[in-house]
Scaffold this active site. Structure first.
Site, PDB file in Angstrom:
ATOM      1  N   PRO A   8     -24.577   6.323 -51.604  1.00  0.00           N
ATOM      2  CG  PRO A   8     -23.605   5.385 -50.124  1.00  0.00           C
ATOM      3  CD  PRO A   8     -23.524   6.828 -51.506  1.00  0.00           C
ATOM      4  CD  GLU A   9     -29.334  11.214 -52.067  1.00  0.00           C
ATOM      5  OE1 GLU A   9     -30.498  12.037 -51.386  1.00  0.00           O
ATOM      6  OE2 GLU A   9     -28.982  10.940 -53.328  1.00  0.00           O
ATOM      7  CE  LYS A  23     -27.207  11.541 -46.898  1.00  0.00           C
ATOM      8  NZ  LYS A  23     -25.812  12.604 -47.501  1.00  0.00           N
ATOM      9  NE  ARG A  28     -23.516  17.402 -53.796  1.00  0.00           N
ATOM     10  CZ  ARG A  28     -23.918  16.525 -52.812  1.00  0.00           C
ATOM     11  NH1 ARG A  28     -23.429  17.223 -51.354  1.00  0.00           N
ATOM     12  NH2 ARG A  28     -23.496  15.569 -53.266  1.00  0.00           N
TER      13      ARG A  28
END
Length: 286
Positions: free
Chosen positions: A2-3, A66, A273
């Site tokens: 989920p973004e 979010k 990341r």
DNA sequence: CCGAACCTGTGT
DNA sequence: ACACAGGTTCGG
């Protein structure tokens, strides 16, 4: 999963199923999780206040960044953050049943499940101001889709941040500036703006900021239009996958040809990341 | 600012 | 066995 686009997809699927319904209970099905309002000293903290849920009516479901916000009667709210693997499901697949951590029951017998493989997800229930403070929701910056998000707003936000310097992608991921961008869409936004994610913020030109503002709106709205991005086997509330993975321009394309110039897409590490970029198309401002 | 931590699953 | 994964928070 989920973004922002994936969370928006969940909100759109959950809202029509629970609005106007009344909670009658919530059960913790996972011994490793703790509701801090209960007395049991367990392993991880899930959030607060599940016991405050029975009798509350769902008035509306919304989103900021979010975070999912379930607006309840009595000026209460249930705040849900899915983190990496959280899901709200009504008919969980056999595979996902194993990871159900919470069960919500409504007065008409409807059940909603919170499934979460990695147990990073968090839920808070309580008076609006309290849960917004505890969850960190009130520390979020502007939501670029749910709220008006003009170029002027963006320039003001970035000017405040530019003075601190840092990398472009790190700023895009900073939820206190623009809320909702995560690792996939940050790479997509940088590619669309033709900027290297490691560019120094203070070196960005006015035209770069304009391109970024456009790219943020475009990439997130396109993600929403495709019901989000599904990688591996994550699914939305209705159990079906998003379609945006078919439209990704740069994320996950390591070693393949750039769609704009044919150059080999590279992957590096930025801020911990995985970061994908085209070394030819994306200008590094340094 | 980076790495570690929080967790579990999957893929090499 | 090891690296990696859509997020966030913490400590050094």
């Amino acid at each position: 999963m989920p973004e922002l686009p994936e969370v928006e997809t969940v909100v759109r699927e959950v809202a029509p199923r629970i609005c106007g319904r009344r909670f009658v209970g919530a059960a913790l099905l996972d011994g490793c999780l703790e509701d801090v309002h209960s007395a049991e000293p367990l392993k991880s903290v899930l959030g607060v206040g599940l016991g405050l849920l029975p009798g509350r009516l769902v008035k509306r479901v919304s989103r900021k960044g979010k975070f999912i916000i379930i607006h309840l009667s009595g000026n209460f709210e249930m705040i849900v953050h899915l983190r990496m693997t959280g899901m709200l499901l009504f008919e969980p697949s056999e595979r996902l049943k194993r990871f159900i951590r919470l069960e919500f029951r409504f007065e008409d017998g409807l059940k909603m499940f919170f499934s979460d493989i990695r147990r990073f997800g968090r839920i808070w229930v309580g008076p609006r101001e309290e849960v917004r403070r505890l969850s960190g929701l009130n520390r979020l910056g502007t939501d670029p889709v749910a709220e008006l998000f003009s170029l002027d707003d963006f320039l003001t936000i970035m000017r405040g941040r530019v003075s601190r310097r840092g990398r472009l992608k790190t700023a895009l991921l900073d939820q206190s500036l623009v809320a909702g961008i995560g690792n996939i869409y940050a790479d997509e936004i940088c590619f669309r703006a033709r900027l290297h994610p490691a560019s120094r913020l203070e070196k960005l030109r006015p035209a770069d900021l304009l391109a970024l503002h456009e790219a943020i709106g475009f990439c997130l709205r396109e993600g929403i239009a495709h019901n989000g991005t599904t990688i591996s086997d994550f699914v939305g509330t209705r159990g079906d996958a998003g379609k945006h993975q078919q439209y990704l321009q740069i994320y996950g394309r390591t070693g393949d040809g750039c769609y704009a110039c044919g150059e080999v897409v590279l992957k590096t590490r930025l801020g911990g990341r995985g970061t994908h970029f085209c070394p030819s198309c994306q200008a590094l401002r340094k």
